[in-house]
Each structure stands twice: as C-alpha cells, then as structure tokens.
Design a protein around this motif. Sequence first.
Motif, PDB file in Angstrom:
ATOM      1  N   ALA A 115      13.232 -75.256   9.922  1.00 47.91           N
ATOM      2  CA  ALA A 115      12.733 -74.143   9.112  1.00 47.91           C
ATOM      3  C   ALA A 115      12.518 -72.909   9.964  1.00 47.91           C
ATOM      4  O   ALA A 115      12.788 -71.778   9.517  1.00 47.91           O
ATOM      5  CB  ALA A 115      11.433 -74.548   8.410  1.00 47.91           C
ATOM      6  N   GLY A 116      12.032 -73.102  11.177  1.00 52.56           N
ATOM      7  CA  GLY A 116      11.844 -71.960  12.066  1.00 52.56           C
ATOM      8  C   GLY A 116      13.156 -71.302  12.423  1.00 52.56           C
ATOM      9  O   GLY A 116      13.264 -70.062  12.445  1.00 52.56           O
ATOM     10  N   THR A 117      14.169 -72.117  12.699  1.00 52.09           N
ATOM     11  CA  THR A 117      15.495 -71.585  13.019  1.00 52.09           C
ATOM     12  C   THR A 117      16.101 -70.865  11.812  1.00 52.09           C
ATOM     13  O   THR A 117      16.667 -69.776  11.940  1.00 52.09           O
ATOM     14  CB  THR A 117      16.426 -72.725  13.463  1.00 52.09           C
ATOM     15  OG1 THR A 117      15.863 -73.371  14.613  1.00 52.09           O
ATOM     16  CG2 THR A 117      17.811 -72.208  13.807  1.00 52.09           C
ATOM     17  N   ALA A 118      15.958 -71.490  10.642  1.00 46.16           N
ATOM     18  CA  ALA A 118      16.546 -70.913   9.433  1.00 46.16           C
ATOM     19  C   ALA A 118      15.878 -69.605   9.046  1.00 46.16           C
ATOM     20  O   ALA A 118      16.539 -68.681   8.546  1.00 46.16           O
ATOM     21  CB  ALA A 118      16.441 -71.917   8.282  1.00 46.16           C
ATOM     22  N   ALA A 119      14.577 -69.515   9.277  1.00 48.10           N
ATOM     23  CA  ALA A 119      13.841 -68.310   8.894  1.00 48.10           C
ATOM     24  C   ALA A 119      14.366 -67.075   9.605  1.00 48.10           C
ATOM     25  O   ALA A 119      14.325 -65.965   9.063  1.00 48.10           O
ATOM     26  CB  ALA A 119      12.355 -68.493   9.182  1.00 48.10           C
ATOM     27  N   GLU A 120      14.881 -67.262  10.814  1.00 43.72           N
ATOM     28  CA  GLU A 120      15.442 -66.137  11.555  1.00 43.72           C
ATOM     29  C   GLU A 120      16.660 -65.552  10.852  1.00 43.72           C
ATOM     30  O   GLU A 120      17.047 -64.411  11.122  1.00 43.72           O
ATOM     31  CB  GLU A 120      15.821 -66.593  12.968  1.00 43.72           C
ATOM     32  CG  GLU A 120      14.631 -67.067  13.796  1.00 43.72           C
ATOM     33  CD  GLU A 120      15.047 -67.682  15.119  1.00 43.72           C
ATOM     34  OE1 GLU A 120      16.280 -67.736  15.392  1.00 43.72           O
ATOM     35  OE2 GLU A 120      14.160 -68.107  15.888  1.00 43.72           O
TER      36      GLU A 120
END
Length: 250
Positions: A115-120
């Motif tokens: 989720a952290g990677t995708a949020a970028e």
Amino acid sequence: MTTPSPLGIQLYSVREDVGPADLGRTLTRLAGLGFTHAEPYDILSDPDGLGAALRDAGLKAATAHASVLRHHVPDILDAAQALGIGCVITPYVDPGSITDRAGVERLADTLNEAAGTAAERGIRIGYHNHDFEFAQHVDGVPAYDLLVARLDPAVVLEVDVYWAGVGGADVFELLPRLGDRVRHLHVVHEREPGNDRPVLGVDTAGRMDEVLALTAASVELPVVEVVAHHSDVWPLVARNAAHFLAGAAA
C-alpha cells in the motif's frame, strides 16, 4: 440525462467467456445488461488488449484482483496505471498461511508495504475475504479481525458478504463495525441453484437491499460475483444485474 448507478461485475463470473477471442463480445454483453464496471482478475497478461476491450464496450475498471503475494508489485502497478485502475485487491491467500498470529501479521505487513508503494502512484491496495478468515480463529479471535487490526487504514477492504456469512460472520454487525474502511463489496442476490454450501453466520440471501443501505455512505462500488459450475451462468448474471439495478433506481 441521468448517470447510471455504478454496478460492477467480477469477470471471474464469466471466466469461460473472457479469452482473447471472446473478451470484447463478453464485455459488450455485460454492458448491455447494465453493468458500468468490470473487475478484472488478470491485468498482467495483456493490459493493452484489456484496456481497448473495456473502452470499446463502454465499461470502466475501477478495481482489479491481483495478488501482491503472487506477483511483482511494480508490475501490478504498471498494469493498473495503464488501465486507469485505482484499487488493486489481493483476492485470496492460502488458508494455511494465516492459522497463527505470526502468519496473520506477515500478511498484514505485506499488504501494508504494498500500500505504501502503491500510494506513491496514486493507487490503493485492498484485500478481499473468503470464508476461512472468519472460520479460522487465532487466540479465540477470527483471523479477519486480527488482520484488520494490523492493517494500515490505507488498505481498502472489499467485503464479500456471501463468503463472510459462510465463514460464520454476521455481516449486519461486521459492516457497521468496519465502517468506512469498507470501500467495495462483493454481492450476490441469487446464487446458482443447488448451491448447498451452508451459511454458518447470517445469510444475506434476499437481504441485499439492507446490505447496500447499510454501506451506502462508504462503498464506492458494489461488485456482483456469481459462480456457476453446473449451469449456464448468463441467466444468473442477468437476473442479478436486474435486481441490483432495480434497487438502485428505486
């Protein structure tokens, strides 16, 4: 001119008819039944072809099923971005992988990291339940409850209300408790005749209007999923579409 209420269809429902030769015709047929969105379960094989077929049919894809445990996350995000998909949902995990607290925590941490990677890239990561997350208990608590407590709030929940009931959950207690973390629903009004899987919790058959009313403030997209193993799925898909669209118009 009015905008139709959004209604999705999980393409696994019509999986026998989404091969390369059939995809365009199938998506057009789904659009003709009133669906506004399709939820693909394979966005990696041919994202360009899938995108073209969706556009030609006049369907959108806001969500997709793709497991961050089984696929390289950047590849998933590349495909989602190309298709304009804003939420990628992990649809299934090995039930044996979440039989203890450590397994549940590993799953949550993997989803949180993705989720952290995708949020970028402006994309959300989600999780879709089956029955075992509710049927399997860890330290006396359903594995699903432990998972949700460990998940970053940024991880979207797509609650499959049928599977939750099969696992023993009372969705009329579950959904209010989860609140606005539930952004997508898997719904089914009419299941395949002869489906004799026991519903151990609260059976939502005939109560879909209540479910949708309960989640109206937070759910962005209800997604129909019907699975037929012994009969033609299309009449079932059509009747489910008609039911939900009639409810939306009421």
